[in-house]
Design a protein around this motif. Sequence first.
Motif, PDB file in Angstrom:
ATOM      1  N   PRO A  39     -11.250  -0.399   2.662  1.00 46.35           N
ATOM      2  CA  PRO A  39     -10.868  -0.372   3.806  1.00 46.35           C
ATOM      3  C   PRO A  39     -11.643  -0.197   4.789  1.00 46.35           C
ATOM      4  O   PRO A  39     -13.149   0.548   4.289  1.00 46.35           O
ATOM      5  CB  PRO A  39      -9.341   0.191   3.719  1.00 46.35           C
ATOM      6  N   GLN A  70     -11.874   6.324  11.131  1.00 46.41           N
ATOM      7  CA  GLN A  70     -11.669   6.223  10.537  1.00 46.41           C
ATOM      8  C   GLN A  70     -13.986   7.064   9.926  1.00 46.41           C
ATOM      9  O   GLN A  70     -13.823   7.244  11.030  1.00 46.41           O
ATOM     10  CB  GLN A  70     -11.921   4.658  10.614  1.00 46.41           C
ATOM     11  N   GLY A 121      -7.085  -3.600   9.885  1.00 50.25           N
ATOM     12  CA  GLY A 121      -6.131  -3.546  11.092  1.00 50.25           C
ATOM     13  C   GLY A 121      -6.280  -3.069  12.077  1.00 50.25           C
ATOM     14  O   GLY A 121      -7.083  -4.595  12.420  1.00 50.25           O
ATOM     15  N   PRO A 176      -8.735  -3.766  14.294  1.00 50.86           N
ATOM     16  CA  PRO A 176     -10.020  -4.871  14.684  1.00 50.86           C
ATOM     17  C   PRO A 176      -9.334  -5.862  15.269  1.00 50.86           C
ATOM     18  O   PRO A 176     -10.248  -6.590  15.894  1.00 50.86           O
ATOM     19  CB  PRO A 176     -11.063  -4.238  13.356  1.00 50.86           C
ATOM     20  N   ASP A 205       1.086  -1.332  -0.043  1.00 53.36           N
ATOM     21  CA  ASP A 205       0.235  -0.162   0.074  1.00 53.36           C
ATOM     22  C   ASP A 205       0.872   0.849   0.411  1.00 53.36           C
ATOM     23  O   ASP A 205       0.662   1.899   1.109  1.00 53.36           O
ATOM     24  CB  ASP A 205      -0.989  -0.170   1.041  1.00 53.36           C
ATOM     25  N   VAL A 244     -10.789   8.495  -2.964  1.00 53.04           N
ATOM     26  CA  VAL A 244     -10.910   9.011  -2.089  1.00 53.04           C
ATOM     27  C   VAL A 244     -10.032   8.362  -0.557  1.00 53.04           C
ATOM     28  O   VAL A 244     -11.373   7.764  -0.711  1.00 53.04           O
ATOM     29  CB  VAL A 244     -12.316   9.627  -1.707  1.00 53.04           C
ATOM     30  N   LEU A 245      -9.920   8.980   0.633  1.00 54.76           N
ATOM     31  CA  LEU A 245      -9.335   7.965   1.092  1.00 54.76           C
ATOM     32  C   LEU A 245     -10.228   8.158   2.448  1.00 54.76           C
ATOM     33  O   LEU A 245     -11.817   9.048   2.089  1.00 54.76           O
ATOM     34  CB  LEU A 245      -8.567   8.916   2.059  1.00 54.76           C
ATOM     35  N   THR A 246     -10.931   6.979   2.771  1.00 50.61           N
ATOM     36  CA  THR A 246     -12.360   6.286   3.740  1.00 50.61           C
ATOM     37  C   THR A 246     -12.158   7.509   5.500  1.00 50.61           C
ATOM     38  O   THR A 246     -13.080   7.890   5.565  1.00 50.61           O
ATOM     39  CB  THR A 246     -11.903   5.218   4.399  1.00 50.61           C
TER      40      THR A 246
HETATM   41  O1  C5P Z   1      -6.908  -0.280  11.122  1.00 45.56           O
HETATM   42  P1  C5P Z   1      -8.075   0.385   9.726  1.00 45.56           P
HETATM   43  O2  C5P Z   1      -8.609  -1.015   9.555  1.00 45.56           O
HETATM   44  O3  C5P Z   1      -8.509   1.373  10.797  1.00 45.56           O
HETATM   45  O4  C5P Z   1      -6.703   0.259   8.771  1.00 45.56           O
HETATM   46  C1  C5P Z   1      -6.897   0.315   7.966  1.00 45.56           C
HETATM   47  C2  C5P Z   1      -5.825   0.103   7.152  1.00 45.56           C
HETATM   48  O5  C5P Z   1      -6.492   0.395   5.460  1.00 45.56           O
HETATM   49  C3  C5P Z   1      -5.383   1.633   7.263  1.00 45.56           C
HETATM   50  O6  C5P Z   1      -3.319   0.557   6.455  1.00 45.56           O
HETATM   51  C4  C5P Z   1      -5.047   2.238   6.251  1.00 45.56           C
HETATM   52  O7  C5P Z   1      -4.073   2.963   6.035  1.00 45.56           O
HETATM   53  C5  C5P Z   1      -6.021   1.606   4.356  1.00 45.56           C
HETATM   54  N1  C5P Z   1      -6.765   2.919   3.496  1.00 45.56           N
HETATM   55  C6  C5P Z   1      -7.700   3.665   4.564  1.00 45.56           C
HETATM   56  N2  C5P Z   1      -8.121   3.958   3.083  1.00 45.56           N
HETATM   57  C7  C5P Z   1      -8.519   4.504   2.167  1.00 45.56           C
HETATM   58  C8  C5P Z   1      -6.769   3.416   1.372  1.00 45.56           C
HETATM   59  C9  C5P Z   1      -5.939   2.444   2.506  1.00 45.56           C
HETATM   60  O8  C5P Z   1      -7.781   2.980   5.447  1.00 45.56           O
HETATM   61  N3  C5P Z   1      -9.095   5.032   1.773  1.00 45.56           N
END
Ligand code: C5P
Length: 247
Positions: A191, A202, A222, A224, A68, A130-132
């Motif tokens: 994710p 998140q 991650g 959880p 990633d 788009v980042l979650t």
């Molecule tokens: O700990 P958690 O379940 O929140 O981890 C989510 C993982 O997914 C993290 O490693 C984060 O970098 C990744 N991720 C995200 N959103 C995105 C892309 C990747 O949360 N859009």
Amino acid sequence: MCYTVRMPTNTPQLIVALDYPDAFHALEMAQQLVPASPWMKVGLELLMHAGPQVVADLRDLGLEVFLDGKFHDIPNTVAGAMHGAVTTGARMVNVHAGGGLRMMRAAREAADTAAMTNALPRPLVIAVTVLTSLSEKELAEEVGCARKAEAQVIALARLAQEAGLDGVVASVLEAAAIKDACGDDFTVITPGIRPAQADDDQRRVATPAAAVEAGADYLVVGRPITQAEHPLAACEAILAEIRGAAG
Ligand code: C5P
């Protein structure tokens, strides 16, 4: 929250995010989870602390790795980074769709070339949409995006497909719309999965069952799992929920 429900075509895979500041703890966790989950994710935190060797170490445990790296730079630089990523043995690598069509095409071409040159399988090349972690408000007011999150995700997913990429990372909320726009063969990785209500960074989150019902092909989980008192049990519980929802 409202999710569009789709009939799953395959049982989705779980990818465990190994977000650790050192290889020792990441590999220790991976070893615990080997019996349950074949996929691990190496993100920027682990990559910067442990270096790319950690991907080979995970491969040696028999695991598949999603690197990633979220590459976002000029096409030439992203192509060079992708070449290096392929040689680690990663089976999935991502770039930011926001880098544009030419950048994504360069990433895909570099993955093809590097795989052929090194006699390795080409990893799936995936785009982050788009980042979650971003809320609608942050997307509009801070990032300056004129579209709603879902419209922006769909536009970027179509662009990634046009560039020859294999799929996208997106929130569960957008998974079904991406499949409708890009087709069932276009991979969706979600994710932001939370088994129960959790309060952390998140924002656009969903349960594993909701992710499966929305058509996700891979679920990234991650904390959880990795911060659970019994990580293997937490992993198995999530896998059971995935299998149950996939029927
Ligand atoms: O700990 P958690 O379940 O929140 O981890 C989510 C993982 O997914 C993290 O490693 C984060 O970098 C990744 N991720 C995200 N959103 C995105 C892309 C990747 O949360 N859009």
